[in-house]
Write a protein that holds these residues in place. Structure first.
Motif, PDB file in Angstrom:
ATOM      1  N   UNK A   1       0.796  -1.211   0.000  1.00 36.39           N
ATOM      2  CA  UNK A   1       0.000   0.000   0.000  1.00 36.39           C
ATOM      3  C   UNK A   1       0.836   1.272   0.000  1.00 36.39           C
ATOM      4  N   UNK A   2       2.070   1.204   0.423  1.00 40.35           N
ATOM      5  CA  UNK A   2       2.923   2.391   0.403  1.00 40.35           C
ATOM      6  C   UNK A   2       3.564   2.627  -0.963  1.00 40.35           C
ATOM      7  N   UNK A   3       3.152   1.866  -1.975  1.00 41.92           N
ATOM      8  CA  UNK A   3       3.661   2.038  -3.328  1.00 41.92           C
ATOM      9  C   UNK A   3       4.888   1.240  -3.652  1.00 41.92           C
ATOM     10  N   UNK A   4       5.382   0.427  -2.748  1.00 40.24           N
ATOM     11  CA  UNK A   4       6.618  -0.326  -2.979  1.00 40.24           C
ATOM     12  C   UNK A   4       6.313  -1.687  -3.598  1.00 40.24           C
ATOM     13  N   UNK A   5       7.323  -2.234  -4.262  1.00 40.44           N
ATOM     14  CA  UNK A   5       7.292  -3.598  -4.782  1.00 40.44           C
ATOM     15  C   UNK A   5       8.469  -4.341  -4.166  1.00 40.44           C
ATOM     16  N   UNK A   6       8.167  -5.469  -3.495  1.00 39.82           N
ATOM     17  CA  UNK A   6       9.198  -6.240  -2.808  1.00 39.82           C
ATOM     18  C   UNK A   6       9.200  -7.660  -3.357  1.00 39.82           C
ATOM     19  N   UNK A   7      10.403  -8.186  -3.602  1.00 44.01           N
ATOM     20  CA  UNK A   7      10.573  -9.517  -4.184  1.00 44.01           C
ATOM     21  C   UNK A   7      11.491 -10.316  -3.265  1.00 44.01           C
ATOM     22  N   UNK A   8      11.015 -11.496  -2.839  1.00 43.80           N
ATOM     23  CA  UNK A   8      11.784 -12.378  -1.964  1.00 43.80           C
ATOM     24  C   UNK A   8      12.223 -13.627  -2.709  1.00 43.80           C
ATOM     25  N   UNK A   9      13.272 -14.217  -2.208  1.00 38.99           N
ATOM     26  CA  UNK A   9      13.604 -15.590  -2.568  1.00 38.99           C
ATOM     27  C   UNK A   9      12.641 -16.503  -1.819  1.00 38.99           C
ATOM     28  N   UNK A  10      12.123 -17.499  -2.523  1.00 41.41           N
ATOM     29  CA  UNK A  10      11.096 -18.351  -1.919  1.00 41.41           C
ATOM     30  C   UNK A  10      11.585 -19.037  -0.657  1.00 41.41           C
ATOM     31  N   UNK A  11      12.868 -19.335  -0.541  1.00 43.64           N
ATOM     32  CA  UNK A  11      13.398 -20.067   0.601  1.00 43.64           C
ATOM     33  C   UNK A  11      14.000 -19.156   1.674  1.00 43.64           C
ATOM     34  N   UNK A  12      13.962 -17.836   1.466  1.00 42.41           N
ATOM     35  CA  UNK A  12      14.519 -16.894   2.443  1.00 42.41           C
ATOM     36  C   UNK A  12      13.448 -15.855   2.764  1.00 42.41           C
ATOM     37  N   UNK A  13      12.911 -15.927   3.988  1.00 41.50           N
ATOM     38  CA  UNK A  13      11.770 -15.101   4.376  1.00 41.50           C
ATOM     39  C   UNK A  13      12.157 -13.856   5.149  1.00 41.50           C
ATOM     40  N   UNK A  14      13.425 -13.613   5.383  1.00 43.56           N
ATOM     41  CA  UNK A  14      13.813 -12.520   6.280  1.00 43.56           C
ATOM     42  C   UNK A  14      13.828 -11.194   5.531  1.00 43.56           C
ATOM     43  N   UNK A  15      14.733 -11.045   4.585  1.00 41.65           N
ATOM     44  CA  UNK A  15      14.894  -9.784   3.874  1.00 41.65           C
ATOM     45  C   UNK A  15      14.555  -9.988   2.407  1.00 41.65           C
TER      46      UNK A  15
END
Length: 617
Positions: A315-329
């Motif tokens: 909702x703040x306008x950001x797009x975030x992409x994670x590695x499926x096996x790493x949930x931290x950052x």
């Protein structure tokens, strides 16, 4: 030993000890040698010398035809050996002399010419990708009267499922439908919650249903429930320590490679992955955060094409992409992809997996390269959206990007807009209907476009020449005629010699039957008359025939209204003074003389009041 020689072939036959020896076909041997020479020359010369070889062969053909004419006059009958010319590249004589001399043309040259023609056609289509859009025909599926907010098509393209704001999920079978276009099943899997997302699994045997509740459901192809996600504890602060979502869901997506794994995002500021075999707890939890480390709500999420990345827009306008096996950052984080406070309605990966398209609530469509996720590749504005689930998708060849636009009621028509991926130019658009375009789906196998609108319609666009199956299967079937309801009436079997107890009575007139029913107190519902006398049958008489009725009538109902209790007491003062009996004799020596205040009128009280108590007018 005998020898026989012909104009076209020569055979040598040997006989030894009365047995027949091997026979050699010289013409076949020459033909095989000629074909081998043609293939070797084709490989060595290359495509750039083909035109020169064709012209040379044409000259050789001329010489051959002239030499054949000389041969007919008695000259040499030597046979020409060399690569033949394709028939479509030279003027074919009427007497087909070249076929008699050179024999049938070898297949490689035919294939070469056909490949060149196909390449030319492909280059023409590459220059104009709009020609691949299947929009020449359309069919309309009536879902309901409210917005179609979810579309799902199985991988084979046999069944379509639609969901809307009316809580209904409808199933459409292209092979089983006729021209009436009616759904074969309708259900409400989430009771009174709006349907927000529907998606078939990669195997096509399960459907993920995401609604406005906090629990996602998985149903099978026929609509029966397979599993329901557990609801989390809303009083736990850290959402990673609870077993499920605690707030309204937004969307969901199946893993493209692993069977039984899917993902959901919710208003509790988490993205959770699940497994169908374990509905009691999520598999992993991703918590989107701002640059300051605060919670932020994800509005949409999706898997990459290989399933290794998870992308979410917040909702703040950001797009975030994670590695499926790493949930931290997150692996990639762009904080100002769209305007803050606007709900990004869709993120979609291209088929090659390198490009990400995002449909923002700020009326824009942007294209991103995840290999250089520092700025958008392209951006297009002027695409109004009023729904939190407006879609965008890629064409099957990855050359076009499609999205829909929203309109106010009575202010125009919603459009399906096509952008070219290489230049991001607005190359084509389709007017859908006089309502907003909410969902769009371009199936790669069928090559058909499905659209969900804001007025309860689901439209399917196709081209008879470019599309496969799907809507083409049902448009050719004529509409079935409605069968008239067949009613079974009881047939009378006339048996003159039957016993009287089995004989049915004759039907009498209706008027006499009504008069008879009128006299019956039960059938006519005649009210019961009042009880006369002391009462009977559990009913009390109305004239006081019993002791209780007499008390109620004469004593309990005698209520004297003493409006002034002081006067009611003083009414007995004189009689008590003249004839004391109970209290007064006992206290006659010690009781002081009673003095009662005189009753004054309201006017006298007003006169005696002090000045400061009087009301000022």
């Amino acid at each position: 030993m005998g020898l026989h020689q012909d104009k076209k072939s020569q055979y040598a036959t040997y006989f030894c000890l009365g047995k027949k020896a091997r026979t050699f076909d010289l013409e076949a041997m020459f033909e095989q040698t000629r074909r081998t020479a043609v293939e070797r020359s084709r490989k060595t010369l290359g495509k750039k010398f083909i035109s020169e070889a064709k012209s040379l062969c044409f000259c050789i053909f001329r010489d051959t035809s002239s030499s054949e004419s000389e041969e007919s006059s008695g000259s040499s009958d030597d046979e020409l050996i060399g690569p033949p010319l394709p028939l479509k590249m030279m003027e074919e004589p009427s007497n087909h002399i070249e076929e008699d001399i050179l024999g049938p043309l070898p297949p490689p040259l035919y294939e070469e010419v056909e490949e060149d023609d196909d390449d030319d056609g492909d280059s023409e289509e590459e220059e104009n990708p709009v020609q691949k859009i299947p929009d020449s025909h359309e069919i309309t599926l009536k879902h309901g009267t409210k917005t179609v907010s979810a579309l799902g098509l199985d991988p084979s393209g046999a069944r379509l499922v639609t969901g809307g704001y009316d809580y209904d999920v409808k199933f459409w079978d292209f092979a089983g439908m006729d021209a009436s276009f009616k759904a074969f099943r309708s259900l409400q899997p989430c009771e009174c919650h709006q349907i927000k997302s529907l998606q078939y699994s990669n195997t096509g045997d399960m459907i993920l249903v995401v609604s406005g509740s906090s629990q996602a459901k998985v149903i099978d192809r026929d609509g029966f429930e397979v599993m329901e996600c557990i609801k989390g504890d809303q009083y736990i602060v850290d959402m990673a320590n609870t077993k499920g979502h605690t707030a309204m869901l937004h969307t969901g997506s199946w893993h493209p490679k692993i069977k039984g794994e899917f993902m959901t995002c919710s208003n509790d500021a988490t993205v959770r992955t699940w497994e169908v075999e374990n509905p009691r707890k999520q598999r992993s939890v991703f918590k989107p955060r701002t640059m300051q480390g605060k919670k932020v709500i994800p509005t949409t999420c999706t898997y990459s094409r290989d399933g290794n990345l998870i992308a979410a827009a917040c909702q703040n306008g950001s797009i975030q992409i994670w590695d499926r096996n790493m949930t931290v950052h997150p692996k990639f984080h762009y904080k100002q992809a769209h305007d803050p406070g606007t709900d990004t309605s869709c993120v979609a990966f291209s088929y090659d997996g390198n490009v990400l398209a995002s449909r923002g609530g700020d009326d824009t469509l942007k294209l991103w390269d995840i290999r250089q996720f520092n700025k958008p590749l392209f951006s297009a504005s002027g695409l109004p959206t009023m729904f939190p689930m407006t879609d965008c998708c890629f064409s099957p060849d990855d050359k076009l990007i499609v999205t829909g636009t929203s309109v106010q009621r009575g202010c125009g028509s919603g459009k399906l807009v096509f952008f070219e991926r290489r230049t991001f130019q607005r190359v084509y658009e389709i007017d859908i209907t006089d309502a907003s375009v909410v969902r769009c789906l371009w199936h790669p196998k069928l090559n058909q476009i499905m659209v969900g609108t804001g007025n309860g319609l689901a439209k399917v666009y196709y081209d008879p020449n470019k599309s496969q199956r799907g809507a083409k299967l049902c448009v050719v079937k004529t509409q079935r005629k409605a069968k008239q309801a067949e009613t079974l009436t009881q047939d009378y079997i006339i048996t003159p010699h039957a016993l009287p107890m089995f004989r049915e009575p004759r039907q009498r007139s209706t008027r006499k039957q009504l008069e008879k029913d009128r006299l019956d107190p039960l059938k006519s519902h005649k009210p019961e008359p009042p009880v006369a006398g002391p009462g009977r049958g559990g009913r009390v008489g109305t004239h006081g025939g019993t002791l209780s009725s007499y008390i109620v009538k004469n004593i309990a109902l005698d209520k004297t209204d003493d409006s002034n209790p002081r006067e009611a007491i003083l009414r007995h003062a004189k009689a008590a003074e003249d004839n004391p009996y109970w209290v007064s004799p006992a206290y006659s020596k010690t009781q002081p003389k009673t003095m009662f205040a005189q009753v004054e009128s309201d006017d006298e009280e007003a006169k005696n009041e002090p000045e400061w108590k009087k009301r000022k007018i």
